[in-house]
Design a protein around this motif. Structure first.
Motif, PDB file in Angstrom:
ATOM      1  N   UNK A   1       0.766  -1.307   0.046  1.00 45.76           N
ATOM      2  CA  UNK A   1      -0.162  -0.014   0.065  1.00 45.76           C
ATOM      3  C   UNK A   1       0.929   1.268  -0.082  1.00 45.76           C
ATOM      4  N   UNK A   2       0.249   2.407  -0.534  1.00 44.82           N
ATOM      5  CA  UNK A   2       0.867   3.585  -0.470  1.00 44.82           C
ATOM      6  C   UNK A   2      -0.212   4.486   0.299  1.00 44.82           C
ATOM      7  N   UNK A   3       0.148   5.367   1.239  1.00 45.29           N
ATOM      8  CA  UNK A   3      -1.046   6.049   1.815  1.00 45.29           C
ATOM      9  C   UNK A   3      -0.781   7.462   1.342  1.00 45.29           C
ATOM     10  N   UNK A   4      -1.960   8.116   0.597  1.00 35.42           N
ATOM     11  CA  UNK A   4      -1.894   9.418   0.162  1.00 35.42           C
ATOM     12  C   UNK A   4      -2.972  10.072   0.731  1.00 35.42           C
ATOM     13  N   UNK A   5      -2.749  11.322   1.093  1.00 32.40           N
ATOM     14  CA  UNK A   5      -3.822  12.353   1.653  1.00 32.40           C
ATOM     15  C   UNK A   5      -3.903  13.473   0.510  1.00 32.40           C
ATOM     16  N   UNK A   6      -5.001  13.874   0.612  1.00 26.98           N
ATOM     17  CA  UNK A   6      -5.743  14.760  -0.284  1.00 26.98           C
ATOM     18  C   UNK A   6      -6.414  15.971   0.687  1.00 26.98           C
ATOM     19  N   UNK A   7      -6.266  17.241   0.644  1.00 29.15           N
ATOM     20  CA  UNK A   7      -6.965  18.220   1.516  1.00 29.15           C
ATOM     21  C   UNK A   7      -7.963  18.710   0.524  1.00 29.15           C
ATOM     22  N   UNK A   8      -9.307  18.888   1.303  1.00 30.87           N
ATOM     23  CA  UNK A   8     -10.303  19.440   0.670  1.00 30.87           C
ATOM     24  C   UNK A   8     -10.376  20.745   1.324  1.00 30.87           C
ATOM     25  N   UNK A   9     -10.032  22.008   0.675  1.00 32.89           N
ATOM     26  CA  UNK A   9      -9.959  23.250   1.598  1.00 32.89           C
ATOM     27  C   UNK A   9     -11.225  23.978   1.572  1.00 32.89           C
TER      28      UNK A   9
ATOM     29  N   UNK B   1     -14.098  22.342   2.459  1.00 37.03           N
ATOM     30  CA  UNK B   1     -14.667  22.013   3.718  1.00 37.03           C
ATOM     31  C   UNK B   1     -13.893  21.810   4.840  1.00 37.03           C
ATOM     32  N   UNK B   2     -12.448  22.225   4.635  1.00 42.81           N
ATOM     33  CA  UNK B   2     -11.547  22.201   5.831  1.00 42.81           C
ATOM     34  C   UNK B   2     -11.314  20.560   6.034  1.00 42.81           C
ATOM     35  N   UNK B   3     -11.212  19.640   5.235  1.00 45.05           N
ATOM     36  CA  UNK B   3     -11.381  18.286   5.642  1.00 45.05           C
ATOM     37  C   UNK B   3     -10.067  17.520   4.950  1.00 45.05           C
ATOM     38  N   UNK B   4      -9.437  16.690   5.639  1.00 47.05           N
ATOM     39  CA  UNK B   4      -8.292  15.686   5.056  1.00 47.05           C
ATOM     40  C   UNK B   4      -9.003  14.365   4.725  1.00 47.05           C
ATOM     41  N   UNK B   5      -8.666  14.000   3.548  1.00 40.61           N
ATOM     42  CA  UNK B   5      -8.888  12.477   3.193  1.00 40.61           C
ATOM     43  C   UNK B   5      -7.792  11.731   2.744  1.00 40.61           C
ATOM     44  N   UNK B   6      -7.747  10.327   3.518  1.00 44.56           N
ATOM     45  CA  UNK B   6      -6.757   9.473   3.448  1.00 44.56           C
ATOM     46  C   UNK B   6      -7.020   8.347   2.444  1.00 44.56           C
ATOM     47  N   UNK B   7      -6.304   8.134   1.761  1.00 46.93           N
ATOM     48  CA  UNK B   7      -6.488   6.859   0.694  1.00 46.93           C
ATOM     49  C   UNK B   7      -5.148   5.809   0.777  1.00 46.93           C
ATOM     50  N   UNK B   8      -5.526   4.621   0.833  1.00 49.51           N
ATOM     51  CA  UNK B   8      -4.615   3.379   0.889  1.00 49.51           C
ATOM     52  C   UNK B   8      -4.782   2.811  -0.599  1.00 49.51           C
ATOM     53  N   UNK B   9      -3.587   3.040  -1.333  1.00 52.38           N
ATOM     54  CA  UNK B   9      -3.890   2.571  -2.712  1.00 52.38           C
ATOM     55  C   UNK B   9      -2.928   1.469  -2.821  1.00 52.38           C
TER      56      UNK B   9
END
Length: 88
Positions: free
Chosen positions: A21-29, A31-39
């Motif tokens: 897995x690689x763990x990548x993060x995306x920031x939704x500015x 809604x001030x929310x951080x999303x984490x994805x395991x790819x």
């Protein structure tokens, strides 16, 4: 169809002898929310000694990955790693 990807993230645990897995993060500015994805990732070379992705020992190493999207029966979406660069 989009098939080439570039991912900046941290290496996660090994899944099996070919995948990790690689763990990548995306920031939704908005809604001030951080999303984490395991790819799921696999290296383009399937030989045990040629798999650079699995020979990196520690989880959490920051990497830049360039690759292409693919799928199989186990993973509906995964990345075939063409190049990997350690940025720690």
């Amino acid at each position: 169809m989009l098939t080439n990807v570039v991912i900046y993230g941290q290496l996660g645990e090994r899944i099996d002898k070919h995948f990790r897995y690689v763990i990548a993060k995306s920031i939704d500015s908005l809604h001030e929310k951080e999303n984490t994805f395991k790819i799921p990732l696999t290296y383009w070379a399937k030989t045990p000694n040629g798999n650079n992705l699995l020979t990196i020992p520690e989880d959490g190493v920051k990497v830049i990955i360039r690759g292409r999207l693919d799928s199989n029966d186990k993973f509906p979406l995964y990345v075939v790693v063409e190049t990997i660069e350690i940025v720690n």
